[in-house]
Design an enzyme around this catalytic site. Structure first.
Site, PDB file in Angstrom:
ATOM      1  CE  LYS A 158      -4.097  -1.944   2.182  1.00 48.13           C
ATOM      2  NZ  LYS A 158      -5.069  -1.884   3.270  1.00 48.13           N
ATOM      3  N   GLY A 159       2.061   1.137   0.630  1.00 49.05           N
ATOM      4  CA  GLY A 159       3.024   2.248   0.665  1.00 49.05           C
ATOM      5  C   GLY A 159       3.513   2.593  -0.729  1.00 49.05           C
ATOM      6  NE  ARG A 202      -4.139   3.672  -3.832  1.00 53.37           N
ATOM      7  CZ  ARG A 202      -4.988   3.789  -4.850  1.00 53.37           C
ATOM      8  NH1 ARG A 202      -5.014   2.911  -5.790  1.00 53.37           N
ATOM      9  NH2 ARG A 202      -5.813   4.802  -4.908  1.00 53.37           N
ATOM     10  CE  LYS A 232      -4.616 -22.664   0.928  1.00 47.39           C
ATOM     11  NZ  LYS A 232      -5.070 -21.875  -0.221  1.00 47.39           N
ATOM     12  CG  ASP A 286      -1.777 -20.550  -1.352  1.00 46.77           C
ATOM     13  OD1 ASP A 286      -1.462 -21.540  -0.668  1.00 46.77           O
ATOM     14  OD2 ASP A 286      -2.839 -20.488  -1.992  1.00 46.77           O
ATOM     15  CB  SER A 303     -10.168 -22.635 -14.707  1.00 46.24           C
ATOM     16  OG  SER A 303      -9.091 -21.764 -14.389  1.00 46.24           O
ATOM     17  CD  GLU A 339      -0.164 -17.701  -4.738  1.00 47.13           C
ATOM     18  OE1 GLU A 339       0.140 -18.739  -5.330  1.00 47.13           O
ATOM     19  OE2 GLU A 339      -1.330 -17.456  -4.351  1.00 47.13           O
ATOM     20  CD  GLU A 387     -12.803 -20.728 -11.405  1.00 51.18           C
ATOM     21  OE1 GLU A 387     -12.573 -21.820 -11.899  1.00 51.18           O
ATOM     22  OE2 GLU A 387     -12.169 -20.281 -10.415  1.00 51.18           O
TER      23      GLU A 387
HETATM   24  P1  0O2 Z   1      -7.541 -19.717  -2.142  1.00 52.25           P
HETATM   25  O1  0O2 Z   1      -7.040 -19.177  -0.875  1.00 52.25           O
HETATM   26  O2  0O2 Z   1      -8.901 -20.340  -1.986  1.00 52.25           O
HETATM   27  O3  0O2 Z   1      -7.472 -18.732  -3.264  1.00 52.25           O
HETATM   28  P2  0O2 Z   1      -3.055 -25.632  -7.061  1.00 52.25           P
HETATM   29  O4  0O2 Z   1      -2.428 -26.967  -6.976  1.00 52.25           O
HETATM   30  O5  0O2 Z   1      -3.203 -25.092  -8.449  1.00 52.25           O
HETATM   31  O6  0O2 Z   1      -4.339 -25.524  -6.264  1.00 52.25           O
HETATM   32  P3  0O2 Z   1      -0.655 -24.171  -6.377  1.00 52.25           P
HETATM   33  O7  0O2 Z   1       0.209 -25.232  -6.870  1.00 52.25           O
HETATM   34  O8  0O2 Z   1      -0.329 -23.576  -5.034  1.00 52.25           O
HETATM   35  O9  0O2 Z   1      -2.149 -24.654  -6.273  1.00 52.25           O
HETATM   36  O10 0O2 Z   1      -0.561 -23.023  -7.332  1.00 52.25           O
HETATM   37  P4  0O2 Z   1      -1.285 -21.985  -8.241  1.00 52.25           P
HETATM   38  O11 0O2 Z   1      -2.350 -22.599  -9.046  1.00 52.25           O
HETATM   39  O12 0O2 Z   1      -0.180 -21.284  -8.901  1.00 52.25           O
HETATM   40  O13 0O2 Z   1      -1.896 -20.928  -7.214  1.00 52.25           O
HETATM   41  C1  0O2 Z   1      -2.874 -21.221  -6.354  1.00 52.25           C
HETATM   42  C2  0O2 Z   1      -3.797 -20.018  -6.142  1.00 52.25           C
HETATM   43  O14 0O2 Z   1      -4.009 -19.303  -7.367  1.00 52.25           O
HETATM   44  C3  0O2 Z   1      -5.155 -20.507  -5.735  1.00 52.25           C
HETATM   45  O15 0O2 Z   1      -5.177 -20.652  -4.360  1.00 52.25           O
HETATM   46  C4  0O2 Z   1      -6.064 -19.392  -6.199  1.00 52.25           C
HETATM   47  O16 0O2 Z   1      -6.032 -18.290  -5.323  1.00 52.25           O
HETATM   48  C5  0O2 Z   1      -5.402 -18.997  -7.501  1.00 52.25           C
HETATM   49  N1  0O2 Z   1      -5.921 -19.798  -8.611  1.00 52.25           N
HETATM   50  C6  0O2 Z   1      -5.251 -20.701  -9.340  1.00 52.25           C
HETATM   51  N2  0O2 Z   1      -6.034 -21.243 -10.285  1.00 52.25           N
HETATM   52  C7  0O2 Z   1      -7.251 -20.656 -10.168  1.00 52.25           C
HETATM   53  C8  0O2 Z   1      -8.488 -20.785 -10.887  1.00 52.25           C
HETATM   54  O17 0O2 Z   1      -8.644 -21.572 -11.820  1.00 52.25           O
HETATM   55  N3  0O2 Z   1      -9.523 -20.008 -10.449  1.00 52.25           N
HETATM   56  C9  0O2 Z   1      -9.398 -19.141  -9.410  1.00 52.25           C
HETATM   57  N4  0O2 Z   1     -10.464 -18.419  -9.072  1.00 52.25           N
HETATM   58  N5  0O2 Z   1      -8.243 -19.008  -8.715  1.00 52.25           N
HETATM   59  C10 0O2 Z   1      -7.182 -19.740  -9.086  1.00 52.25           C
HETATM   60  P5  0O2 Z   1      -6.109 -21.720  -3.636  1.00 52.25           P
HETATM   61  O18 0O2 Z   1      -5.263 -22.758  -3.014  1.00 52.25           O
HETATM   62  O19 0O2 Z   1      -7.200 -22.135  -4.508  1.00 52.25           O
HETATM   63  O20 0O2 Z   1      -6.586 -20.930  -2.414  1.00 52.25           O
HETATM   64  P1  0O2 Z   2      -9.930   2.299   1.395  1.00 59.13           P
HETATM   65  O1  0O2 Z   2      -9.231   2.985   0.276  1.00 59.13           O
HETATM   66  O2  0O2 Z   2     -10.303   3.191   2.510  1.00 59.13           O
HETATM   67  O3  0O2 Z   2     -11.064   1.452   0.929  1.00 59.13           O
HETATM   68  P2  0O2 Z   2      -7.279  -3.467   5.772  1.00 59.13           P
HETATM   69  O4  0O2 Z   2      -6.581  -4.270   6.818  1.00 59.13           O
HETATM   70  O5  0O2 Z   2      -8.723  -3.172   6.093  1.00 59.13           O
HETATM   71  O6  0O2 Z   2      -6.503  -2.244   5.374  1.00 59.13           O
HETATM   72  P3  0O2 Z   2      -7.872  -5.792   4.263  1.00 59.13           P
HETATM   73  O7  0O2 Z   2      -8.061  -6.473   5.562  1.00 59.13           O
HETATM   74  O8  0O2 Z   2      -7.052  -6.498   3.253  1.00 59.13           O
HETATM   75  O9  0O2 Z   2      -7.267  -4.350   4.473  1.00 59.13           O
HETATM   76  O10 0O2 Z   2      -9.294  -5.464   3.749  1.00 59.13           O
HETATM   77  P4  0O2 Z   2     -10.131  -5.911   2.504  1.00 59.13           P
HETATM   78  O11 0O2 Z   2     -11.554  -5.762   2.916  1.00 59.13           O
HETATM   79  O12 0O2 Z   2      -9.678  -7.223   2.023  1.00 59.13           O
HETATM   80  O13 0O2 Z   2      -9.853  -4.804   1.407  1.00 59.13           O
HETATM   81  C1  0O2 Z   2      -8.606  -4.224   1.226  1.00 59.13           C
HETATM   82  C2  0O2 Z   2      -8.752  -2.910   0.510  1.00 59.13           C
HETATM   83  O14 0O2 Z   2      -9.078  -3.193  -0.855  1.00 59.13           O
HETATM   84  C3  0O2 Z   2      -9.846  -2.045   1.086  1.00 59.13           C
HETATM   85  O15 0O2 Z   2      -9.327  -0.746   1.069  1.00 59.13           O
HETATM   86  C4  0O2 Z   2     -10.957  -2.162   0.073  1.00 59.13           C
HETATM   87  O16 0O2 Z   2     -11.711  -0.985  -0.009  1.00 59.13           O
HETATM   88  C5  0O2 Z   2     -10.173  -2.373  -1.207  1.00 59.13           C
HETATM   89  N1  0O2 Z   2     -10.979  -3.035  -2.243  1.00 59.13           N
HETATM   90  C6  0O2 Z   2     -11.546  -4.255  -2.211  1.00 59.13           C
HETATM   91  N2  0O2 Z   2     -12.195  -4.509  -3.356  1.00 59.13           N
HETATM   92  C7  0O2 Z   2     -12.029  -3.406  -4.137  1.00 59.13           C
HETATM   93  C8  0O2 Z   2     -12.436  -3.067  -5.454  1.00 59.13           C
HETATM   94  O17 0O2 Z   2     -13.101  -3.837  -6.160  1.00 59.13           O
HETATM   95  N3  0O2 Z   2     -12.038  -1.826  -5.919  1.00 59.13           N
HETATM   96  C9  0O2 Z   2     -11.284  -0.971  -5.185  1.00 59.13           C
HETATM   97  N4  0O2 Z   2     -10.901   0.197  -5.713  1.00 59.13           N
HETATM   98  N5  0O2 Z   2     -10.875  -1.272  -3.939  1.00 59.13           N
HETATM   99  C10 0O2 Z   2     -11.253  -2.471  -3.426  1.00 59.13           C
HETATM  100  P5  0O2 Z   2      -8.681  -0.090   2.350  1.00 59.13           P
HETATM  101  O18 0O2 Z   2      -7.246  -0.479   2.391  1.00 59.13           O
HETATM  102  O19 0O2 Z   2      -9.469  -0.406   3.572  1.00 59.13           O
HETATM  103  O20 0O2 Z   2      -8.764   1.408   2.013  1.00 59.13           O
END
Ligand code: 0O2
Ligand code: 0O2
Length: 211
Positions: free
Chosen positions: A22-23, A25, A45, A70, A112, A137, A152
């Site tokens: 975030k820094g 950015r 996770k 991850d 996918s 990751e 998805e």
């Molecule tokens: P989470 O926390 O539910 O997102 P794999 O054997 O493919 O499952 P690997 O070997 O760690 O896992 O590596 P990969 O595929 O490089 O990275 C895994 C992560 O990438 C996944 O985490 C997802 O976050 C994202 N990802 C990979 N493939 C897809 C996909 O087809 N669709 C979506 N939506 N995300 C994907 P996890 O473990 O699913 O955990």
């Molecule tokens: P802002 O700019 O005030 O919204 P945190 O610990 O709360 O700082 P965390 O736990 O990762 O961060 O929270 P989360 O809910 O996963 O979201 C992280 C940041 O991503 C939040 O901003 C969300 O507003 C922002 N975010 C999530 N989805 C979107 C999106 O689709 N578009 C945009 N522009 N921002 C998104 P911050 O950091 O709270 O600050």
């Protein structure tokens, strides 16, 4: 296994890396430059997902730290595809962690339809027992890729990883549409950035007039 103790350094790493990314950015904003980073999120996770992944990949519990990369997950979301590569370059230039692996699912999308750039890092966490190096990751993707992956992911959860064929086909079409959207936005990138700059200047002027 005491999960709380095991996950503590990961939780710390996620919090620290969120601040750092975030820094980056914020620095672009201070210098009135286009930020390649739109937003940053992070998570540790959930324990159930770690156990499920270890079972699925037949990873022994003693090897989880090395083989599940991850447990600490960061996500950097960008406006444009080119921004992804700017972020990757910046990550490569940093001295506070080592990059172990890069997975380019953008030029090589997954079956996918998933697209994203993954960077696996080794990050040193300072603990009360000394330094501990953990893996994390960083997923870097555009807003369009994120929109697709989030939907998805929900469907995968709903269908426990067995999405019906007709929905899978729809998802592939949607992935193609997201790809086209990224392509079109890249083509009109300069126009969009000019508009955003003008809007920001106007907002700042209005804020200044109010004060
Ligand atoms: P989470 O926390 O539910 O997102 P794999 O054997 O493919 O499952 P690997 O070997 O760690 O896992 O590596 P990969 O595929 O490089 O990275 C895994 C992560 O990438 C996944 O985490 C997802 O976050 C994202 N990802 C990979 N493939 C897809 C996909 O087809 N669709 C979506 N939506 N995300 C994907 P996890 O473990 O699913 O955990
Ligand atoms: P802002 O700019 O005030 O919204 P945190 O610990 O709360 O700082 P965390 O736990 O990762 O961060 O929270 P989360 O809910 O996963 O979201 C992280 C940041 O991503 C939040 O901003 C969300 O507003 C922002 N975010 C999530 N989805 C979107 C999106 O689709 N578009 C945009 N522009 N921002 C998104 P911050 O950091 O709270 O600050």
């Amino acid at each position: 296994m005491d999960w709380k103790v095991f996950l503590a350094p990961y939780a710390q790493a996620v919090e620290e890396l969120k601040v750092k990314l975030k820094g980056m950015r914020a620095q672009f904003e201070y210098e009135s430059l286009h930020s390649p980073i739109e937003f940053v999120t992070g998570r540790v996770k959930p324990i159930t997902s770690i156990i499920e992944k270890a079972k699925r990949k037949q990873i022994h519990f003693d090897h989880i730290e090395r083989e599940i990369q991850d447990i600490a997950g960061l996500r950097v979301v960008c406006q444009f595809v080119d921004d992804i590569y700017s972020v990757v370059d910046m990550l490569r230039g940093r001295n506070d962690f080592d990059i172990l692996e890069e997975k380019d699912y953008i030029s090589q999308k997954k079956d996918s339809g998933y697209r994203s750039y993954h960077v696996i890092i080794e990050y040193p966490v300072e603990t009360i027992h000394g330094e501990k190096k953990i893996l994390a990751e960083i997923q870097i993707r555009t807003l369009a890729m994120n929109f697709w992956a989030t939907n998805e992911h929900s469907l995968n959860y709903k269908y426990s990883g067995r999405i019906p064929g007709n929905i899978k086909a729809r998802l592939k079409k949607a992935a193609e549409a997201a790809f086209q959207l990224d392509e079109e936005m890249s083509k009109i990138r300069n126009e969009i950035q000019e508009a955003q700059r003008i809007f920001k200047e106007k907002q700042e002027k209005e804020k200044h007039n109010r004060e």
